[in-house]
Design an enzyme around this catalytic site. Structure first.
Site, mmCIF file in Angstrom:
data_model
loop_
_atom_site.group_PDB
_atom_site.id
_atom_site.type_symbol
_atom_site.label_atom_id
_atom_site.label_comp_id
_atom_site.label_asym_id
_atom_site.label_seq_id
_atom_site.Cartn_x
_atom_site.Cartn_y
_atom_site.Cartn_z
ATOM 1 N N GLU A 1 -0.756 1.746 -5.161
ATOM 2 C CA GLU A 1 -0.624 3.404 -4.925
ATOM 3 C C GLU A 1 -1.643 4.229 -5.612
ATOM 4 O OE1 GLU A 1 1.465 5.942 -7.354
ATOM 5 O OE2 GLU A 1 -0.185 4.800 -8.585
ATOM 6 N N TRP A 2 -2.606 3.506 -5.691
ATOM 7 C CA TRP A 2 -3.813 3.982 -6.138
ATOM 8 C C TRP A 2 -4.066 5.223 -7.259
ATOM 9 C CZ3 TRP A 2 -2.779 7.236 -1.048
ATOM 10 C CH2 TRP A 2 -2.436 6.420 0.011
ATOM 11 N N GLY A 3 -3.018 4.687 -8.150
ATOM 12 C CA GLY A 3 -2.972 5.337 -9.572
ATOM 13 C C GLY A 3 -2.532 6.803 -9.596
ATOM 14 N N GLU A 4 -1.850 7.479 -8.395
ATOM 15 C CA GLU A 4 -1.735 8.714 -7.957
ATOM 16 C C GLU A 4 -0.379 9.020 -8.994
ATOM 17 O OE1 GLU A 4 -1.265 9.780 -4.055
ATOM 18 O OE2 GLU A 4 -3.245 9.762 -3.864
ATOM 19 N N ASP B 1 0.805 -1.129 0.106
ATOM 20 C CA ASP B 1 0.082 -0.025 0.000
ATOM 21 C C ASP B 1 0.952 1.162 -0.004
ATOM 22 O OD1 ASP B 1 -2.446 1.452 -0.028
ATOM 23 O OD2 ASP B 1 -3.307 0.123 1.493
ATOM 24 N N ASP C 1 -9.819 3.500 -3.689
ATOM 25 C CA ASP C 1 -10.586 2.373 -3.089
ATOM 26 C C ASP C 1 -12.042 2.253 -3.708
ATOM 27 O OD1 ASP C 1 -8.190 1.906 -1.641
ATOM 28 O OD2 ASP C 1 -9.270 1.775 0.191
#
Length: 701
Positions: free
Chosen positions: A237-240, A204, A259
């Site tokens: 990493e949430w696509g950041e 994460d 999420d």
């Protein structure tokens, strides 16, 4: 993980940790091989994080494993990984424990899920104690995992399955409790994971201290590789930092979005963000739009079938996110649909691409090994829609006829070239289509359906028109249409409902009068259209379409607050739409007083982008008005847009409003409209802090 864990604190911090903590990162593991001795001999030793294993790693072994798996992940996940992750169903609650993990492994075998392809049983956050031991080692929580992680891994492995684990590329994980992250401990933690027999790591992005994402994720990649054990590396990493552009030689999969939540708006938003990334997916490197929510209860069965269909079309990892110990037969039927799974696991490894998208009607096509095409006809809207394409448009060669297999109905038919269906609201028709010399052995494909949702006040009739059309090369004979409504409804055909034959492209159109009983409660009622016909060989075949009729209540004369009226339907980005409070993002009634610009409002609607709430106006109302803005509880964060739609026409709206802006007055002329829809958009920049209030929202009728 951008946790939205309302049970643990922070109404906003749980999904914004990446922005609060600094820059995000991306990761992967090139795998190797490890051999180890027995794990801790007692539960106490295991819980203390003992790693008394004898590890033998040779250069030859490491090199061999690297060659087998490859830096790009080939040989490790040539098809998207399938399995289970507990987070969506348990979060950090006490039921996440060793007993649950063993139970999931048992059910994989007992329910045929292992045979269907599900392989990984993954632990998410909260498996460890909040502090490392005196040697800097991670310590499994002795209450949750009294026998330690290695014992759990051994149990899972004995079932022919694999175990996954979780940590974060930061000083702490994403839980508000603050479990130890791996930043600065990569080599030690990777070694522990390998010694325990871990096969999959979800890494994460919380509490990353602003360290460069690529650096953090590559450091863990190298640490995993150094253990000599093949470990699938999932970059979360949430696509950041757009990992699809740089992580193919770092990990085997990478999250492309924040999420997911167990509601239609969240699933739809994530799907739309992941679809354009098809060029970056392929064997050994997959776009990850987050875990499945199928079976968690926040969506309908139709919506869950769409969720599963579109994740499979996108070649996404299929990680079950519901507690299988509580799964219904319907949930297991969706998750276990092997024909749909076969699309996800197709060895060509191509992610489906958007062929067409207009007015909420989507056509997504996935090229398959062997030349077949998977075709998803997806209806984003709240009413049935006819969606069509052709065999030529989806890339199939010219042929006299095509085999068209419905992957949810498990039926074969043939088409002359048109691929079409009337798709229910929020539904997906999913076909496998091929140029087949034996096309005439299958009955002609017959399409049944209607468009729109009939609206009726209790005791009063409404009209509906259905169509039955022949898509096949051969005629459909003795065609009969029947419409079924709930008990107590009157259904009358007002035009012919039978045809002696339908040639290619011909249709039977039937008008119906529907009357709900006088005491019918407001809401949606199921309708089913059944078309029966004979194929040229004489066999009787059936085509069906489902949808709803809506019983509505006319608004009273004068002024009425929106929160005092029943709505027809409502979708919300997080949690339910709230009446007279802000949105709380979880259960109904967990919001706070509506507050805009320092003023508290007693009446209104609390929503979260993306949101839509539809009301029945019944051609009786003239105007709508409200004070709108981002609720004060978001501070200066959040950015949304407000829109008012009347019978499908946009009649009012704002520009982008942020948490730092003063509320705006919105007024709309809705004269003559049957329905009014209140829409909140995310202003194109994601949904963080997008708590949008329709304060003093009222209709004049």
């Amino acid at each position: 993980m951008q946790r939205r864990d309302v049970l643990r604190g922070g109404r906003f911090g749980r999904r914004h940790r990446g922005r609060l903590a600094g820059v995000a990162a991306g990761v992967v593991a090139a795998g190797l091989v490890v051999t180890g001795g027995p794990g801790p001999s007692t539960p106490a030793a295991a819980a203390a994080g003992a790693t008394a294993t004898t590890t033998t790693t040779t250069t030859a072994t490491a090199a061999g494993a690297t060659a087998a798996a490859g830096r790009d992940g080939r040989g490790l996940v040539d098809t998207p990984p399938m399995g289970f992750n507990n987070w969506n169903s348990t979060h950090c609650r006490a039921e996440f424990n060793e007993e649950m993990v063993r139970g999931i492994a048992d059910l994989f075998v007992e329910k045929g899920l292992k045979e269907a392809g599900y392989e990984y049983v993954n632990l998410d956050d909260c498996w460890a104690l909040p502090e490392r031991d005196t040697n800097g080692k991670l310590v499994p929580d002795p209450k949750r995992f009294p026998h330690g992680i290695k014992a759990v891994a051994d149990y899972v492995h004995a079932k022919g399955l694999k175990l996954g684990i979780y940590t974060s590329a930061g000083t702490k994980t994403c839980s508000d409790i603050g479990f130890p992250g791996a930043l600065g401990h990569e080599e030690s933690d990777a070694r522990q994971f390998a010694d325990w027999g871990v096969d999959y790591l979800k890494y994460d992005n919380c509490n990353n201290q602003g360290v460069d994402a690529k650096k953090r994720y590559r450091t863990m990649r190298d640490a995993l590789a150094a253990t000599g054990r093949p470990i699938v590396y999932s970059i979360c990493e949430w696509g950041e930092n757009k990992p699809w552009g740089w992580a193919a030689d770092v990990g085997q999969l990478w999250r492309t979005t924040g999420d997911i939540s167990d509601n239609w708006s969240s699933m739809l938003s994530i799907m739309k963000k992941n679809l354009p990334l098809a060029p970056y997916a392929g064997p050994g490197h997959w776009n990850d739009p987050d875990m499945l929510e199928v079976g968690n209860g926040g969506m309908t069965a139709t919506e869950y079938r769409t969720h599963f269909s579109m994740w499979s079309m996108m070649a996404a990892p299929l990680l079950i996110g519901s507690d299988l110990r509580k799964a219904t037969p319907e949930t297991l039927d969706i998750l276990g649909n092997r024909e749909v799974i076969a699309l996800d696991q197709d060895r060509l490894g191509k992610q489906g691409t958007v062929l067409a998208s207009e007015d909420g009607r989507w056509t997504v096509v996935k090229e398959l090994a062997g030349g077949d095409r998977a075709v998803a006809l997806f209806n984003e809207t709240g009413a049935p829609q006819r969606i069509s394409t052709t065999a030529k448009a989806v890339g199939l060669p010219a042929a006299e006829g095509y085999r068209m297999r419905d992957l949810w109905q498990h039926r074969d038919a043939h088409t002359a070239g048109t691929i079409a269906a009337t798709v229910p609201a929020h539904g997906t028709a999913l076909f496998r289509v091929s140029a087949d010399d034996r096309w005439a052995h299958y009955p002609p494909a017959v399409e049944a359906g209607w468009t729109g949702t009939p609206l009726a006040e209790a005791g009063r009739p409404t009209e509906l028109t259905t169509t039955v059309g022949n898509l096949g090369r051969t005629p459909a004979r003795d065609v009969r249409a029947a419409l079924r409504a709930p008990e107590g409804w009157r259904v009358e055909a007002t035009s012919p409902s039978r045809a002696a034959a339908l040639a290619t492209g011909k249709r039977l159109t039937t008008s119906w009068r529907l009357t709900p009983p006088a005491g019918a409660e407001p809401g949606g009622y199921d309708l089913r259209l059944t078309a029966t016909y004979r194929a040229p060989g004489g066999a009787r075949t059936t085509a069906e379409a489902t949808g709803t009729a809506q019983v509505v209540v006319a608004p009273p004369g004068g002024a009425s607050y929106a929160s005092d009226l029943p709505w027809m339907d409502a979708t919300n980005g997080w949690g339910p739409v709230e009446k007279d409070t802000s949105v709380g993002e979880s259960a109904a009634g967990d919001g706070r007083p509506l507050t805009l610009g320092g003023r508290t409002y007693a009446k209104g609607l609390g929503t979260h982008a993306a949101s839509a709430v539809t009301f029945y106006a019944g051609e009786r109302c003239t105007a709508f008005s409200a004070q709108v803005g981002v609720d004060d509880e978001a501070g200066e964060k959040g950015s949304v847009g407000f829109e008012v739609w009347a019978d499908g026409r946009r009649v009012a709206g704002t520009g982008t409003l942020t948490g730092g802006d003063a509320p705006q007055a919105v007024t709309a002329d809705i004269g003559g409209a049957r329905t009014v829809r209140l829409v909140v958009t995310d202003a194109g920049d994601g949904v963080d802090h997008d708590h949008a209030d329709w304060a003093d929202a009222a209709f004049s009728c």
